[in-house]
Design a protein around this motif. Structure first.
Motif, PDB file in Angstrom:
ATOM      1  N   PHE A 153       0.804  -1.225   0.000  1.00 33.25           N
ATOM      2  CA  PHE A 153       0.000   0.000   0.000  1.00 33.25           C
ATOM      3  C   PHE A 153       0.836   1.273   0.000  1.00 33.25           C
ATOM      4  N   ARG A 162      -0.166   4.149  -2.135  1.00 32.08           N
ATOM      5  CA  ARG A 162      -1.588   4.517  -2.191  1.00 32.08           C
ATOM      6  C   ARG A 162      -1.851   5.786  -1.393  1.00 32.08           C
ATOM      7  N   GLN A 163      -2.964   6.459  -1.760  1.00 31.03           N
ATOM      8  CA  GLN A 163      -3.363   7.638  -0.990  1.00 31.03           C
ATOM      9  C   GLN A 163      -4.106   7.194   0.264  1.00 31.03           C
ATOM     10  N   LEU A 186      -8.294   4.960   1.128  1.00 28.36           N
ATOM     11  CA  LEU A 186      -8.395   3.582   1.618  1.00 28.36           C
ATOM     12  C   LEU A 186      -9.694   3.377   2.401  1.00 28.36           C
TER      13      LEU A 186
END
Lengths: 250, 330
Positions: free
Chosen positions: A121, A124-125, A129
């Motif tokens: 992750f 990822r932003q 999430l």
């Protein structure tokens, strides 16, 4: 961490009233009590985030030393900006940094990400999430702070069972490594199953403190939570479930 | 990491290009080589005068004012954890404007050239005292916002009162034009007066990166990570007041730069405030320099005001951003 006669007043009314609490290495303490019992206030005062009377060994440390002694996970999952997961977790290294991040800091971030199952992750932003993933990211941030003590306020509220169990397991592992962990928690079943010690608060006072089985006795449950519970000792450990309301006049 | 650095480099290049463009474009229609040679060597009477006394201060002020607005916008957004914050929020712009308006109305500004910027700086100073009295050293973000709103409203009312009671129509016209914000006809004197405050303010704001990063997770988490919030708030207020107060003093109110620039750059630098601060300073400088070149190209005869153009371009652009955000959220 040692709290002595800790009292927090809102106006004249004490919200936390003369609490004594010592957290030893290796303890996983569940702080339980009904809404408004003073769990959040107690944690914040212990960290020096609120004015209080009495003694807190943490709050008396200088700010920088305090941040290296204890990590805090506030209630809720409050992330203001759409930052990347790795950047967010790296915030936990802040108290240890003199200048730029070193190799050791990056290793600590990687370790925290791995531990929470977030290796995939990194880029990822965080704000994109799911709630459970965000909770794991925020716990990873606290892990990256790498402190002997972790205080967490309702870290598993609103999570699915897998995420709840995963988080509680990580806290138990941290305690097994010799750190102190204090978790304010509403889910008595999870608290009974995972914590090594429970501290029950009611109206700002500690009404019971000890092993889960003893603290979750019928009398405390009825007086403080107004419920009856079902206990079972299983091969997996203590299983507890509140099952019915009791009359408030009990 | 590298992406943030790439953006910074690109913005730096853009700012340099626009700074040069600002030096080279103007009604005098000077040749490129002549003007640069005059600027550097000081040879060629009239050209030197135009370059050193008219275009250079204009370009330098454009650079500084833009950087101040972008940086303080990003810092305030980071502190308040809100993308709608802008440099005028704590009331500095309006009190500085009131100071300048008073200087114009009383005729002080006409009597001596620096009266206007000095009065504006004094106005900014008053707002800092008011903010500190109202929002206190322990006051939270909400107290700061409310104090800023109250101070802005009061200063706005003061400005309206001056306009309302002004017996002199020329002063009224002058005030109204001044409030639109412009870099035209500024001298090196303005640069020497404004630059120290703007640079000092920016230096203060640029130290806030790590604290603002931690604030991404809320005030409690930030404090537990060793951030001293009271100190951070002081530095923020002082830095913003110095930088924005001085920018209003020399350029008037230039709107939308401090709001739009951090907004546009945030996704490009990965949203961390510590990376957004320097990027927004560069982005703000680029936007103001570009707008100041544009006002000279669009209507060279008519003295189109810089603040009018930034709002005219900035507001629709902002609407477009909101539109896109709505689509993503839907």
């Amino acid at each position: 961490m040692k709290l002595e006669n800790l009292t927090v007043r809102r106006g004249q009314c004490p919200v936390v009233d003369g609490v004594d609490l010592t957290v030893a290495k290796g303890e996983f303490i569940g702080l339980i009590g009904p809404n408004g019992a003073g769990k959040t206030t107690l944690l914040r005062a212990a960290l020096g985030l609120l004015p209080f009377e009495g003694q807190s060994s943490l709050a008396s440390l200088p700010v920088a030393a305090r941040a290296r002694a204890a990590a805090f996970l506030p209630q809720g999952r409050d992330i203001a900006w759409p930052v990347g997961v790795a950047d967010l977790v790296a915030l936990g290294r802040g108290p240890h940094l003199a200048g730029a991040m070193t190799g050791a800091d990056r290793a600590a971030v990687d370790h925290a990400l791995d531990r929470m199952g977030l290796a995939g992750f990194r880029a990822r932003q965080a704000t994109a999430l799911s709630g459970g993933e965000q909770a794991r990211v925020l716990i990873a941030r606290a892990l990256a702070q790498d402190t002997p003590l972790l205080l967490a306020d309702e870290p598993v509220a609103g999570l699915d069972p897998e995420a709840q169990l995963r988080c509680m397991q990580v806290f138990a592992d941290l305690a097994a490594e010799g750190r102190g962990v204090v978790v304010a928690i509403h889910d008595l079943g999870l608290a009974a199953r995972h914590c090594s010690r429970l501290v029950m608060l009611d109206k700002g006072r500690v009404v019971a403190d000890g092993p889960p089985r003893a603290v979750l006795g019928a009398e405390h449950l009825a007086q403080v939570f107004h419920v009856r519970g079902y206990h079972a000792e299983t091969p997996e450990g203590l299983v507890f479930q509140p099952i019915a309301l009791v009359d408030r006049r009990y | 990491m590298t992406r943030g650095r790439g953006i910074t480099l690109a913005l730096g290049g853009l700012v340099m290009g626009l700074f040069l463009a600002s030096l080279l474009i103007g009604p005098a229609g000077l040749g490129l080589r002549d003007s640069l040679r005059a600027l550097v060597t000081g040879q060629g009477e009239a050209v030197v005068l135009i370059m050193r006394e008219i275009r250079l201060p204009r370009a330098v002020l454009g650079l500084l004012v833009g950087a101040v607005l972008g940086l303080s916008g990003a810092a305030l957004q980071g502190f308040l954890r809100n993308p709608l914050a802008e440099p005028g929020l704590i009331g500095v712009s309006s009190t500085a404007a009131l100071g300048a308006v008073l200087a114009l109305q009383t005729g002080l500004a006409a009597a001596f050239a620096l009266a206007l910027p000095l009065a504006a700086l004094a106005g900014a100073g008053v707002s800092v005292l008011l903010i500190l009295a109202l929002a206190g050293p322990r006051g939270g973000a909400l107290a700061l916002i409310l104090a800023g709103i109250a101070i802005s409203a009061l200063a706005g009312a003061g400005t309206s009162l001056v306009l309302n009671l002004s017996a002199n129509p020329f002063a009224v016209t002058e005030i109204v034009y001044w409030m639109m914000g412009s870099l035209a006809d500024r001298s090196m004197l303005h640069v020497w007066l404004g630059a120290p405050f703007m640079l000092a303010g920016m230096a203060l704001l640029l130290t806030l990166g790590r604290g603002l990063d931690a604030l991404t997770l809320g005030e409690d988490a930030a404090q537990a990570m060793g951030v001293r919030l009271t100190r951070l708030r002081w530095v923020l207020i002082l830095g913003t007041a110095l930088a924005v107060g001085a920018s209003v003093a020399v350029a008037g109110a230039v709107g939308f730069v401090g709001l739009v620039v951090p907004h546009v750059l945030r996704p490009l630098v990965g949203a961390m405030p510590s990376r957004l601060l320097p990027a927004s300073a560069l982005g703000g400088a680029a936007m103001v320099l570009a707008a100041d070149v544009a006002v000279r190209l669009i209507a060279p005869e008519q003295d189109l005001k810089l603040g009018v153009l930034t709002a005219l371009v900035g507001a629709p652009f902002f609407l477009h951003l909101i539109w896109r955000m709505r689509k993503v959220e839907a």
